[in-house]
Design a protein around this motif. Structure first.
Motif, PDB file in Angstrom:
ATOM      1  N   UNK A  66       0.828  -1.207   0.000  1.00  0.00           N
ATOM      2  CA  UNK A  66       0.000   0.000   0.000  1.00  0.00           C
ATOM      3  C   UNK A  66       0.860   1.254   0.000  1.00  0.00           C
ATOM      4  N   UNK A  67       1.914   1.257   0.800  1.00  0.00           N
ATOM      5  CA  UNK A  67       2.799   2.415   0.835  1.00  0.00           C
ATOM      6  C   UNK A  67       3.457   2.648  -0.516  1.00  0.00           C
ATOM      7  N   UNK A  68       3.924   1.569  -1.121  1.00  0.00           N
ATOM      8  CA  UNK A  68       4.576   1.707  -2.429  1.00  0.00           C
ATOM      9  C   UNK A  68       3.592   2.176  -3.487  1.00  0.00           C
ATOM     10  N   UNK A  69       2.385   1.614  -3.487  1.00  0.00           N
ATOM     11  CA  UNK A  69       1.385   1.981  -4.481  1.00  0.00           C
ATOM     12  C   UNK A  69       0.967   3.439  -4.338  1.00  0.00           C
ATOM     13  N   UNK A  70       0.779   3.879  -3.099  1.00  0.00           N
ATOM     14  CA  UNK A  70       0.375   5.265  -2.859  1.00  0.00           C
ATOM     15  C   UNK A  70       1.402   6.242  -3.406  1.00  0.00           C
ATOM     16  N   UNK A  71       2.666   5.879  -3.320  1.00  0.00           N
ATOM     17  CA  UNK A  71       3.718   6.745  -3.842  1.00  0.00           C
ATOM     18  C   UNK A  71       3.636   6.958  -5.338  1.00  0.00           C
ATOM     19  N   UNK A  72       2.922   6.089  -6.033  1.00  0.00           N
ATOM     20  CA  UNK A  72       2.757   6.217  -7.479  1.00  0.00           C
ATOM     21  C   UNK A  72       1.317   6.563  -7.859  1.00  0.00           C
ATOM     22  N   UNK A  73       0.559   7.038  -6.882  1.00  0.00           N
ATOM     23  CA  UNK A  73      -0.795   7.490  -7.169  1.00  0.00           C
ATOM     24  C   UNK A  73      -1.847   6.396  -7.257  1.00  0.00           C
ATOM     25  N   UNK A  74      -1.532   5.215  -6.753  1.00  0.00           N
ATOM     26  CA  UNK A  74      -2.489   4.104  -6.764  1.00  0.00           C
ATOM     27  C   UNK A  74      -2.960   3.788  -5.351  1.00  0.00           C
ATOM     28  N   UNK A  75      -4.098   3.121  -5.267  1.00  0.00           N
ATOM     29  CA  UNK A  75      -4.613   2.637  -3.999  1.00  0.00           C
ATOM     30  C   UNK A  75      -4.778   1.119  -4.073  1.00  0.00           C
ATOM     31  N   UNK A  76      -4.761   0.495  -2.888  1.00  0.00           N
ATOM     32  CA  UNK A  76      -4.955  -0.950  -2.821  1.00  0.00           C
ATOM     33  C   UNK A  76      -6.341  -1.284  -2.306  1.00  0.00           C
ATOM     34  N   UNK A  77      -6.906  -2.323  -2.875  1.00  0.00           N
ATOM     35  CA  UNK A  77      -8.098  -2.961  -2.335  1.00  0.00           C
ATOM     36  C   UNK A  77      -7.647  -4.335  -1.853  1.00  0.00           C
ATOM     37  N   UNK A  78      -7.659  -4.544  -0.532  1.00  0.00           N
ATOM     38  CA  UNK A  78      -7.126  -5.782   0.043  1.00  0.00           C
ATOM     39  C   UNK A  78      -8.285  -6.662   0.494  1.00  0.00           C
TER      40      UNK A  78
END
Length: 373
Positions: free
Chosen positions: A101-113
């Motif tokens: 989630x942290x890595x994805x947020x840094x590239x403007x993405x969000x996670x659905x877990x």
């Protein structure tokens, strides 16, 4: 006086309206055209920095929220990556989700877990498109399904697998150091003088399904790697020396209880002498539960039993004694996984060939601590 001190002059423009704020509303307040407002909110270079800042400020004050459906249609992406983990109760999976989630947020993405609960049907359901659920790619953590099942159900979405990935050839993967890490754990206990062993977390290889290399989580492959490493030292594990269990604290506790109740335990403790019996736990969570059971039965660690964990979750360092473990560099792994996923998403969105399939191993290291010294 129409406004309160400290309140934005535009804050009341929408407070009396029940409908969402639109581009037209922002255009009316700022005096710009709707096209200019749209370009500013999307950071298009056609709008000056000063005007863009002004429009964004007003939009924020008015409570504007972008139309998600329109954004998806315009950009051909949702900005969401779905992650399916095996079990929320297992700290290692939660740790993977956190850093993804942290890595994805840094590239403007969000996670659905979402959780599969180790059920194949739940993983298949996650792979299939669900009405109202939009995502650009999917990451499977410790999948229980095979590569063929993934390919049959993924429906052209970019997919990446984390876990026991030996049999995943056509799908991008990140292996959790099952073979190398398990062998390293065995060697550590051997160097500490252990010559008698127990394994908690999987049944003996002879009792497992032949499918263990094609899904069904990480435990079977770690178990096989441990068995092979011990055989190189001339040690043959008996089926009774391997106790399967859930990868939870309770699972580890129950497995250790069964281990201690087995008639061979007392005889092996007497024969092992000073070095003690080496207990290889297939996860730190199992090791923590086992440590509690050993304490309940007054079995000293590491004098009588030396416990080795796997995964490197932070809480293993705070047990008493602290648990030796094979620690995996989850933050570094998460960055690699997200970057690879984004490259697949971008290629798909631009109708370009996908990058070549890649298979990596999570960086890892052995950390000796009080449970094996």
């Amino acid at each position: 006086m129409n406004t309160m001190s400290g309140q934005s002059e535009h804050s009341n423009d929408r407070s009396e309206f029940e409908n969402p704020v639109t581009l037209a509303d922002i255009a009316r307040v700022t005096g710009f055209s709707q096209m200019t407002v749209s370009n500013a909110l999307r950071d298009k270079p056609k709008v000056s920095a000063k005007n863009r800042a002004r429009i964004k400020q007003v939009a924020q004050e008015m409570g504007y929220q972008a139309n998600v459906a329109a954004t998806i249609l315009r950009n051909n992406r949702s900005g969401i990556i779905q992650v399916v983990v095996d079990d929320f109760e297992v700290p290692f999976h939660a740790r993977i989700a956190k850093y993804l989630a942290q890595a994805a947020t840094g590239y403007g993405y969000q996670l659905l877990v979402r959780q599969s609960s180790s059920l194949e049907r739940e993983e298949v359901r996650a792979l299939k498109s669900t009405p109202g659920l939009l995502y650009d790619g999917i990451i499977l953590d410790a999948p229980n399904i095979t590569e063929q099942q993934v390919l049959e159900h993924v429906q052209s979405k970019p997919v990446l697998v984390i876990g026991d990935c030996a049999s995943f050839i056509r799908i991008n993967s990140m292996d959790t150091a099952c073979v190398q890490g398990s062998a390293m754990a065995v060697e550590h206990l051997w160097q500490q003088g252990c010559r008698t062993f127990r394994v908690l977390g999987a049944a003996h290889p002879s009792l497992q399904s032949l499918r263990h290399g094609s899904g069904n989580g990480f435990a079977p492959r770690r178990m096989a790697a441990i068995d092979e490493a011990l055989q190189r030292h001339g040690v043959e594990l008996a089926a009774s020396q391997c106790v399967d269990c859930e990868r939870t604290l309770q699972g580890g506790h129950d497995a250790a209880q069964r281990m201690l109740a087995d008639p061979s335990w007392a005889a092996d403790v007497s024969a092992a002498g000073a070095p003690g019996i080496g207990i290889l736990c297939l996860s730190d969570t199992i090791a923590l539960g086992a440590l509690r059971a050993l304490a309940d039965h007054d079995v000293p660690v590491p004098a009588t039993a030396k416990i080795m964990g796997f995964d490197g979750i932070p809480m293993s360092a705070y047990a008493n004694p602290s648990i030796s473990t094979v620690e995996m560099d989850v933050p570094a792994m998460a960055q690699t996984v997200i970057l690879r996923m984004l490259s697949m998403i971008e290629a798909r969105n631009h109708h370009e060939p996908l990058p070549p399939v890649a298979h990596d191993n999570i960086p890892f290291r052995l950390i000796p601590r009080g449970s094996t010294r």
